[in-house]
Design a protein around this motif. Structure first.
Motif, mmCIF file in Angstrom:
data_model
loop_
_atom_site.group_PDB
_atom_site.id
_atom_site.type_symbol
_atom_site.label_atom_id
_atom_site.label_comp_id
_atom_site.label_asym_id
_atom_site.label_seq_id
_atom_site.Cartn_x
_atom_site.Cartn_y
_atom_site.Cartn_z
ATOM 1 N N CYS A 1 -0.597 -2.601 -1.634
ATOM 2 C CA CYS A 1 -1.043 -3.747 -2.429
ATOM 3 C C CYS A 1 -0.054 -4.905 -2.433
ATOM 4 N N MET B 1 -4.721 -6.379 3.403
ATOM 5 C CA MET B 1 -5.537 -5.699 2.409
ATOM 6 C C MET B 1 -7.017 -5.922 2.685
ATOM 7 N N ALA C 1 -6.081 2.297 -4.433
ATOM 8 C CA ALA C 1 -4.922 1.414 -4.541
ATOM 9 C C ALA C 1 -3.651 2.257 -4.430
ATOM 10 N N HIS C 2 -2.642 1.687 -3.743
ATOM 11 C CA HIS C 2 -1.386 2.389 -3.494
ATOM 12 C C HIS C 2 -0.241 1.546 -4.053
ATOM 13 N N PRO C 3 -0.148 1.449 -5.386
ATOM 14 C CA PRO C 3 0.843 0.574 -6.004
ATOM 15 C C PRO C 3 2.261 1.108 -5.849
ATOM 16 N N GLN D 1 -1.398 -4.503 -9.316
ATOM 17 C CA GLN D 1 -1.753 -4.122 -7.944
ATOM 18 C C GLN D 1 -3.157 -3.529 -7.854
ATOM 19 N N ILE D 2 -3.556 -2.783 -8.884
ATOM 20 C CA ILE D 2 -4.939 -2.296 -8.911
ATOM 21 C C ILE D 2 -5.903 -3.479 -8.919
ATOM 22 N N ALA E 1 -5.506 -6.499 -7.787
ATOM 23 C CA ALA E 1 -5.548 -7.199 -6.506
ATOM 24 C C ALA E 1 -6.444 -6.478 -5.510
ATOM 25 N N LEU E 2 -6.257 -5.170 -5.365
ATOM 26 C CA LEU E 2 -7.065 -4.446 -4.384
ATOM 27 C C LEU E 2 -8.516 -4.329 -4.830
ATOM 28 N N SER E 3 -8.715 -4.219 -6.138
ATOM 29 C CA SER E 3 -10.077 -4.130 -6.656
ATOM 30 C C SER E 3 -10.893 -5.366 -6.297
ATOM 31 N N LEU F 1 -13.111 0.391 -6.044
ATOM 32 C CA LEU F 1 -12.001 1.329 -5.972
ATOM 33 C C LEU F 1 -12.458 2.707 -6.435
#
Length: 258
Positions: free
Chosen positions: A38, A48, A64-66, A93-94, A96-98, A108
């Motif tokens: 992330c 991403m 997510a891989h924070p 970070q969750i 952002a990826l979401s 996610l």
């Protein structure tokens, strides 16, 4: 008798700018879950976006891989952080990826911390609780993945989250079921046949042989393939074939607990 089953996950999306890491496209053909960087230890917005799209195309669950904010150290250096900092880093970070998952008409599925943050949360109950709270506040339907039997999945389950207990095919274990520190020369199992044998033992026998030869019980819901291995694609392909040949159902993590 119920057929054994396991999720096969991979850490990926770890390229950054012009620097390329991993064999994500090839690995995605063989795994069921993707843990996507992330931007804190690796990855950037375009990476991403591309990795999410590739996972969606292959029908692979997006996670997510924070990480700790440590690009130079690839997120593997321990940092002294407060519980609130761990909460904020994870939530950020969750989120952002979401957004990328939503834009790709997906969502996610899980969260798995990376590197030092992962190992710190396996031991530190306060950090584990902060990370679990961030996951629940982001989306209570997310599955929290952590080191099997450690403080992190325990914290998630205590908050009512579904959790995934993770084991590693290519990492050595210590007598307390922690991972051998990467600073030790034998921390990583480079021989694919040895790594596959360890994975099969974990899935079929629920045990692992430690670095000093002890056999420990180890219950796992998901096995990790490290995307930064030079032979990541070959490893994923051979591990998946070995699991299939052993009659083990490889399927997306559905979580335990609540």
């Amino acid at each position: 008798m119920r057929k054994p089953r396991i999720d096969l996950n991979c850490d990926m999306g770890e390229s950054y700018g012009a620097w390329q890491m991993g064999q994500d496209a090839q690995v995605l053909r063989h795994v069921t879950s993707a843990n996507i960087a992330c931007g804190m230890h690796a990855g950037d917005p375009l990476t991403m976006q591309r990795t999410v799209a590739a996972a969606v195309a292959q029908g692979v669950a997006i996670g997510a891989h924070p990480s700790l904010p440590d690009l130079q150290g690839f997120g593997r250096r321990v940092m002294a952080i407060t519980a609130n900092e761990a909460y904020a880093l994870t939530l950020y970070q969750i989120g952002a990826l979401s957004a990328f998952a939503h834009a790709a008409a997906s969502r996610l599925h899980h969260v798995k911390p990376h590197g030092a943050l992962y190992n710190m949360a396996a031991r530190d109950t306060t950090l584990a609780q902060a990370i679990a709270q961030a996951v629940r506040d982001a989306d209570a339907a997310l599955i929290l993945v952590g080191l099997a039997g450690s403080a992190l999945p325990a914290a998630g389950a205590a908050l009512g989250l579904k959790v995934g207990h993770e084991a590693f095919a290519d990492r050595r274990y210590e007598a307390d079921t922690s991972l051998t520190p990467r600073g030790e020369k034998d921390a990583v199992i480079h021989d694919i046949d040895v790594a596959i044998a360890q994975a099969l033992s974990i899935v079929t026998q629920a045990n692992v042989t430690t670095r000093d030869g002890k056999i420990l019980s180890l219950q796992a819901d998901t096995i990790c393939v490290h995307g930064d291995r030079a032979d990541a694609a070959m490893f994923a392909e051979r591990l998946r074939a070995a699991l299939d040949q052993a009659g083990i159902g490889v399927r997306t993590l559905d979580g335990a607990g609540a």
